[in-house]
Design a protein around this motif. Structure first.
Motif, mmCIF file in Angstrom:
data_model
loop_
_atom_site.group_PDB
_atom_site.id
_atom_site.type_symbol
_atom_site.label_atom_id
_atom_site.label_comp_id
_atom_site.label_asym_id
_atom_site.label_seq_id
_atom_site.Cartn_x
_atom_site.Cartn_y
_atom_site.Cartn_z
ATOM 1 N N THR A 154 22.729 -104.490 55.959
ATOM 2 C CA THR A 154 23.188 -103.199 56.444
ATOM 3 C C THR A 154 23.474 -103.301 57.930
ATOM 4 O O THR A 154 22.828 -104.014 58.648
ATOM 5 C CB THR A 154 22.117 -102.134 56.219
ATOM 6 N N GLU A 155 24.438 -102.555 58.356
ATOM 7 C CA GLU A 155 24.846 -102.654 59.749
ATOM 8 C C GLU A 155 25.372 -101.308 60.209
ATOM 9 O O GLU A 155 26.116 -100.641 59.506
ATOM 10 C CB GLU A 155 25.960 -103.701 59.858
ATOM 11 N N THR A 156 24.964 -100.902 61.388
ATOM 12 C CA THR A 156 25.622 -99.757 61.993
ATOM 13 C C THR A 156 25.815 -100.074 63.466
ATOM 14 O O THR A 156 25.107 -100.873 64.034
ATOM 15 C CB THR A 156 24.787 -98.457 61.925
ATOM 16 N N VAL A 157 26.766 -99.427 64.037
ATOM 17 C CA VAL A 157 27.014 -99.641 65.449
ATOM 18 C C VAL A 157 26.694 -98.349 66.172
ATOM 19 O O VAL A 157 27.325 -97.329 65.949
ATOM 20 C CB VAL A 157 28.492 -100.020 65.676
ATOM 21 N N THR A 158 25.663 -98.362 66.991
ATOM 22 C CA THR A 158 25.390 -97.207 67.822
ATOM 23 C C THR A 158 24.836 -97.717 69.130
ATOM 24 O O THR A 158 24.642 -98.905 69.313
ATOM 25 C CB THR A 158 24.346 -96.243 67.210
ATOM 26 N N VAL A 173 14.327 -98.379 62.633
ATOM 27 C CA VAL A 173 13.440 -98.751 63.732
ATOM 28 C C VAL A 173 13.625 -100.224 64.115
ATOM 29 O O VAL A 173 13.615 -100.574 65.297
ATOM 30 C CB VAL A 173 11.976 -98.439 63.330
ATOM 31 N N GLU A 174 13.831 -101.078 63.122
ATOM 32 C CA GLU A 174 14.081 -102.494 63.424
ATOM 33 C C GLU A 174 15.339 -102.634 64.291
ATOM 34 O O GLU A 174 15.367 -103.400 65.254
ATOM 35 C CB GLU A 174 14.234 -103.303 62.136
ATOM 36 N N GLN A 175 16.360 -101.902 63.926
ATOM 37 C CA GLN A 175 17.591 -101.937 64.730
ATOM 38 C C GLN A 175 17.348 -101.424 66.138
ATOM 39 O O GLN A 175 17.809 -102.016 67.114
ATOM 40 C CB GLN A 175 18.674 -101.068 64.080
ATOM 41 N N GLN A 176 16.619 -100.321 66.237
ATOM 42 C CA GLN A 176 16.385 -99.727 67.551
ATOM 43 C C GLN A 176 15.660 -100.703 68.470
ATOM 44 O O GLN A 176 15.979 -100.818 69.650
ATOM 45 C CB GLN A 176 15.561 -98.431 67.400
ATOM 46 N N ILE A 177 14.658 -101.378 67.911
ATOM 47 C CA ILE A 177 13.883 -102.314 68.727
ATOM 48 C C ILE A 177 14.778 -103.460 69.200
ATOM 49 O O ILE A 177 14.762 -103.832 70.377
ATOM 50 C CB ILE A 177 12.670 -102.826 67.934
ATOM 51 N N ARG A 186 25.307 -103.984 68.453
ATOM 52 C CA ARG A 186 25.387 -104.238 67.003
ATOM 53 C C ARG A 186 24.184 -105.012 66.517
ATOM 54 O O ARG A 186 23.932 -106.135 66.940
ATOM 55 C CB ARG A 186 26.673 -105.021 66.689
ATOM 56 N N VAL A 187 23.461 -104.396 65.591
ATOM 57 C CA VAL A 187 22.299 -105.053 65.002
ATOM 58 C C VAL A 187 22.423 -104.996 63.486
ATOM 59 O O VAL A 187 22.570 -103.920 62.907
ATOM 60 C CB VAL A 187 20.987 -104.373 65.435
ATOM 61 N N VAL A 188 22.418 -106.156 62.892
ATOM 62 C CA VAL A 188 22.489 -106.242 61.435
ATOM 63 C C VAL A 188 21.069 -106.425 60.911
ATOM 64 O O VAL A 188 20.327 -107.274 61.403
ATOM 65 C CB VAL A 188 23.335 -107.459 61.005
ATOM 66 N N VAL A 189 20.684 -105.596 59.939
ATOM 67 C CA VAL A 189 19.392 -105.805 59.277
ATOM 68 C C VAL A 189 19.666 -106.487 57.954
ATOM 69 O O VAL A 189 20.361 -105.942 57.097
ATOM 70 C CB VAL A 189 18.646 -104.475 59.057
ATOM 71 N N GLN A 190 19.151 -107.679 57.827
ATOM 72 C CA GLN A 190 19.430 -108.450 56.619
ATOM 73 C C GLN A 190 18.632 -107.906 55.437
ATOM 74 O O GLN A 190 17.591 -107.265 55.611
ATOM 75 C CB GLN A 190 19.034 -109.901 56.862
#
Ligand code: FES
Ligand code: FES
Lengths: 775, 155
Positions: free
Chosen positions: A7-11, A518-522, A531-535
């Motif tokens: 999953t990926e979002t760009v913020t 939360v993983e992305q935020q960190i 850009r943070v992709v959570v695998q």
């Protein structure tokens, strides 16, 4: 096939912000793949035959008729389990498929694989199981008090209706664990003493997404399982043992999870579907229906408790004594840890010099009980908070004032002797929740929808009384008592299409709580990238521990932070010159010299990846004779106020408003924190008023949403919520676990409010209309 | 048996349907539309809510055969291409989605509510959604989402 994707979002939002959840768009479009949505070419369906009896010996099983049904591919029994036919989270005492004895109604006995789920279910009915039915043991205290009669798990069991051969697993008999805690004076005295006995019914997690998964046999003789769970690696460990396969051949991937709340910490269909897949060589999907779900997971332990509180005339607690019996049902599950929590935190967040608590977890033939949000603290809180109100009444004191006089604070000593070494704003939570504005009294306007009974038109206000009640609670965060509680995170930083991208890989289960966000935020905050992709969550990375005990933001959050720090350190090695560096907006910035380089320039084609195993401060087992020790890593606190209207003639309750103040240390994602408090509050209220698995003679009487009621939008009142952030210096970002405390304090506040309205003692939850009308 | 129906504007056909199958099963397992959810399969939770000829029904309570020749609209058919329906957007913006298992049913239900009653009061929202269970949110943010969607639709 459909399967979870990265999953990926760009913020631009990091820690403390409120970015959208990465799975959000797919969830609102109906495109998010939950475990029950999985599909694969050529897949067949699995079904489970379960015991209709709570306690019986299996004389024989005849599968021939079931096997003969057209469309059936396999029928398996205990003989087909290649490895250990025993599994369990803490003690391996539960059969994958019953061998000679069934110990609860609903225990799996045989498995069927067929072309269509209905064929599998029909074939299950044709499996002939010949049982010797025994009288079940259904009372936790009786199970301990009459051990020679009741020894469910003891070779010795020499009693009339129980066969000598019946039970052979636990030589220690029906006691799973006794936690004995003694602090201070063993014979304390007090000016005022109140005693009470309390009972808590069996609550169900009632997550909406039923237990499901898809097991796919692999060419290497192993299996790939896509499943909704809370702890992939604990599942893997237990599956390997049952399937007699090494971990590299038992690969798990998390599919979409429709809520968990503790109910997915134990195995459900994991081994079953895998057995069928390995046996038939075909992908096997299993989906429980709602009725089976009630039999397919553990529940919250019912409790019976006796508390004695002694205080001086000023309301200072002199001592608290408590006996807590927790009915663990047929298998241990997480009962030992639940006993640990109920025992070590059983008197609530109060500073008391003299404490004596005994908590017992017991085997019976009732449905197995284990983890549910609040885990041992929920049961005790109904008792300790009722006692505080009772003591306040005895002393003629305001119940909030009494609590404040005894409130635990930073520097207090817990009943275990452990120093409370981070903020414990118990008094402030209580004062603040008391000071929140009261709901507007609308009793002047007649709106049936605001009345107890609602549009059933049972009252226009006559017989209706209002009450207000308070409660405060605390909960340990993370796994306690010396458990090696760690999480693993792999973080990669690279340039993709000219832009820096961080990839986070952990095995931490996203169950709806918002962990992926939360993983992305960190990662954004630590690496200064957008850009943070959570695998996808799977067993290709090390264990993250369980999504339970309010621990994932703390422990997996801590691991992601540490892995980002490691990546950052490797990156800074590439910089020549300044050392006062940080990452911001895709650039390396020096405090003294400003922008040093963009990440794109610095990294080029290089990829930096680090995997880190991260642990919180160690905890230790408690002393077996005194319960003293540094058992917990962190506590989280919340206080509730409930306002209720009670129709005293019909015994109907309308909760008018719930208010909550909670300390979360640091809100990593404020709206998600509020969402946890709202949802947790609802579950606590549900237990106070309506939720109970009714068990009679070891049998569940209400395994459906028709008869097991959870709060609807009509039942839930508006909530006022205030979030405090007193940093815990020992935790990442100062955060505290959030998910559980509100489930603990909301229910006792609701019952306190009903007591205030009616003057009734109300010693059992859920409170039923007949408790209020005396009928 | 064979069932012909229109789903989200597309004519579809399901073969080898067994008599006892529900519309929900056919959508999820035969027509590759698993968006409608299966939380109870006995009409108690609303997670399977779909439009059947314009009326919201529990797809788990509709026999597959009853859908023959009729028109079904599911959560998958609400967005306009990439553009989410205002109700979907409001659920996202309000944080009304946690595990999301209740979400498809709720979104269909709210979509219908706002068509019938564009400015519902809180008690009206509660009444309309009384049959949709959510275990995660405590419903507060769902109410927020409905209010926001109503507002957006009004402008
Ligand atoms: S699945 Fe249809 S109402 Fe629950
Ligand atoms: S968000 Fe999980 S059931 Fe509603």
């Amino acid at each position: 096939m459909t399967s979870p994707t990265a999953t990926e979002t760009v913020t631009t939002t990091g820690v403390g912000g409120s970015p959208q959840r990465p799975d959000g768009v797919r969830k609102v479009r109906g495109e998010f793949a939950y475990a029950s949505d999985l599909w694969m070419d050529g897949m067949i369906w699995g079904a489970t035959l379960r015991s209709p009896h709570p306690f019986a010996r299996i004389r024989s099983i005849d599968v021939s008729q079931a096997l003969a049904v057209a469309g059936v591919h396999a029928v398996l029994t205990a003989d087909d389990v290649p490895g250990e036919n025993r599994y369990g989270l803490e003690l391996a005492d539960q059969p994958v498929l019953a061998d000679d004895t069934v110990r609860y109604q609903g225990e799996p006995v045989a498995l069927i694989a067929a072309d269509h789920p209905e064929i599998a279910r029909q074939a299950a009915k044709r499996v002939r199981v010949n049982y010797d039915v025994w009288e079940p043991v259904t009372d936790a205290r009786a199970a301990l008090g009459r051990p020679t009669w009741n020894m469910l798990h003891d070779t010795a069991a020499p009693a009339t209706k129980i066969s000598r051969q019946s039970a052979h697993l636990h030589p220690k008999g029906n006691l799973v664990r006794h936690l004995k805690l003694r602090k201070g004076d063993p014979e304390p005295t007090a000016d005022v003493v109140v005693v009470g006995e309390y009972e808590v019914g069996m609550q169900d997690q009632a997550f909406l997404g039923p237990e499901s998964g898809l097991a796919v046999p692999a060419a290497d003789g192993g299996v790939d399982l896509f499943v909704a769970t809370q702890w992939l690696h604990a599942d893997q460990r237990q599956m390997c043992s049952a399937l007699r396969l090494p971990p590299e051949k038992v690969r798990l991937t998390l599919s979409g999870v429709g809520g968990a709340f503790g109910g997915r910490e134990d195995l459900s269909m994991h081994v079953h579907a895998s057995l069928l897949a390995l046996h038939t060589g075909k992908p096997v999907k299993m989906v429980y229906n709602r009725e089976e779900s009630f039999f397919g997971h553990v529940h919250r332990h019912p409790a019976s408790m006796r508390f004695e509180h002694g205080a001086d005339r000023d309301g200072r607690l002199a001592y608290v004594k408590a006996e807590i019996y927790l009915d663990g049902g047929a298998y241990a599950s997480s009962t030992p840890a639940v006993v640990g929590n109920a025992g070590t935190m059983g008197i609530g967040p109060y500073d008391v010099d003299n404490v004596a608590v005994d908590a017992w977890g017991v085997y019976t033939n009732n449905p197995p009980c284990g983890a549910m949000r609040g885990f041992g603290s929920v049961q005790a809180a109904f008792a300790h908070e009722a006692q505080m109100d009772k003591l306040a009444a005895e002393l003629g004191m305001d119940p909030v004032e009494l609590r404040c006089r005894n409130a635990m604070r930073e520097g207090s000593t817990a009943p275990t002797g452990q120093l409370i070494d981070s903020p414990a704003p118990v008094e402030e939570l209580l004062r603040r929740v008391q000071a929140l504005p009261m709901p507007v009294d609308r009793s002047g306007e007649l709106d049936l929808r605001a009345m107890p009974g609602g549009v059933s038109n049972t009252t226009h206000g006559e017989g209706v009384v209002r009450g207000v009640g308070y409660a405060v609670a605390y909960k340990n965060v993370g796994f306690s008592e010396g458990f090696d509680d760690f999480s693993t995170a792999r973080v990669r930083l690279e340039i993709v299409g000219g832009e820096p991208v961080a990839t986070v890989h952990t095995a931490a289960a996203e169950v709806g709580q918002g962990l992926e966000t939360v993983e992305q935020q960190i990662a954004r905050t630590e690496l200064g990238v957008e850009r943070v992709v959570v695998q996808a969550k799977d067993t290709q990375v090390g264990s993250a521990g369980s999504s339970s005990a309010s621990r994932q933001t703390y422990v997996t959050g801590g691991a992601v932070k540490a892995a980002c720090e490691a990546v950052r350190a490797s990156l800074f090695v590439l910089v020549t010159g300044p050392t006062d560096l940080r990452l911001e907006g895709g650039q390396v910035v020096s405090a003294s010299e400003g922008v040093v380089s963009s990440l794109a320039e610095l990294l080029g084609d290089e990829i930096i990846e680090d995997t880190v195993q991260w642990r919180h401060r160690p905890t230790f087992p408690v002393d077996p004779d005194t319960g003293q020790g540094v058992a917990h890593v962190q506590w989280a606190f919340s206080a509730h106020r409930a306002v209720v209207d009670v129709d005293t003639e019909l015994g109907l309750v309308k909760v008018v408003e719930l208010a909550c103040v909670q300390d979360v240390g640091k809100a990593l994602n404020p709206p998600a924190v509020v969402g946890q408090i709202q949802g947790g509050t609802a579950q606590g209220m549900g237990l106070a008023l309506m939720e109970e698995i009714v068990v009679a003679d070891g049998k569940i009487r209400n395994p459906s949403f028709t008869d097991y009621l959870i709060p609807t939008i009509l039942d839930m009142p508006p909530m006022q919520i205030e979030v405090l952030e007193y940093a815990d210096p020992h935790a990442p970002y100062g955060l505290r676990g959030v998910g559980e405390p509100p489930t603990i304090s909301s229910g006792p506040a609701v019952v306190a409010a009903i007591r205030a309205a009616t003057g009734l003692p109300l010693t059992r939850v859920p409170v039923r209309p007949e408790h209020l009308t005396g009928m | 048996m064979r069932v012909n129906l229109t789903v989200n504007g597309v004519a579809m056909q399901a073969d080898d349907v067994w008599e006892g199958e529900s519309l929900l099963y056919v959508l999820r397992e035969r027509l590759a539309l698993p968006g409608s959810k299966n939380a109870c399969e006995q009409g108690e939770c609303g997670s399977c809510s779909v439009y059947l000829d314009g009326e919201v029904v529990c797809a788990c309570l509709v026999a597959a055969g009853q859908a023959q020749g009729r028109s079904v609209r599911t959560v998958e058919g609400l967005a306009d291409g990439e553009r989410l329906d205002p109700v979907q957007q409001a659920f996202l913006d309000a944080g009304a989605v946690q595990c999301g298992f209740c979400t498809p049913g709720l979104i269909v239900m709210v979509h219908d509510l706002l068509q019938r009653n564009p400015q519902p009061s809180d008690p009206e929202i509660r009444e309309a959604l009384a049959g949709n269970l959510c275990r995660c949110t405590g419903y507060e943010k769902i109410l927020d989402a409905v209010r926001q969607a109503a507002e957006v639709k009004a402008t």
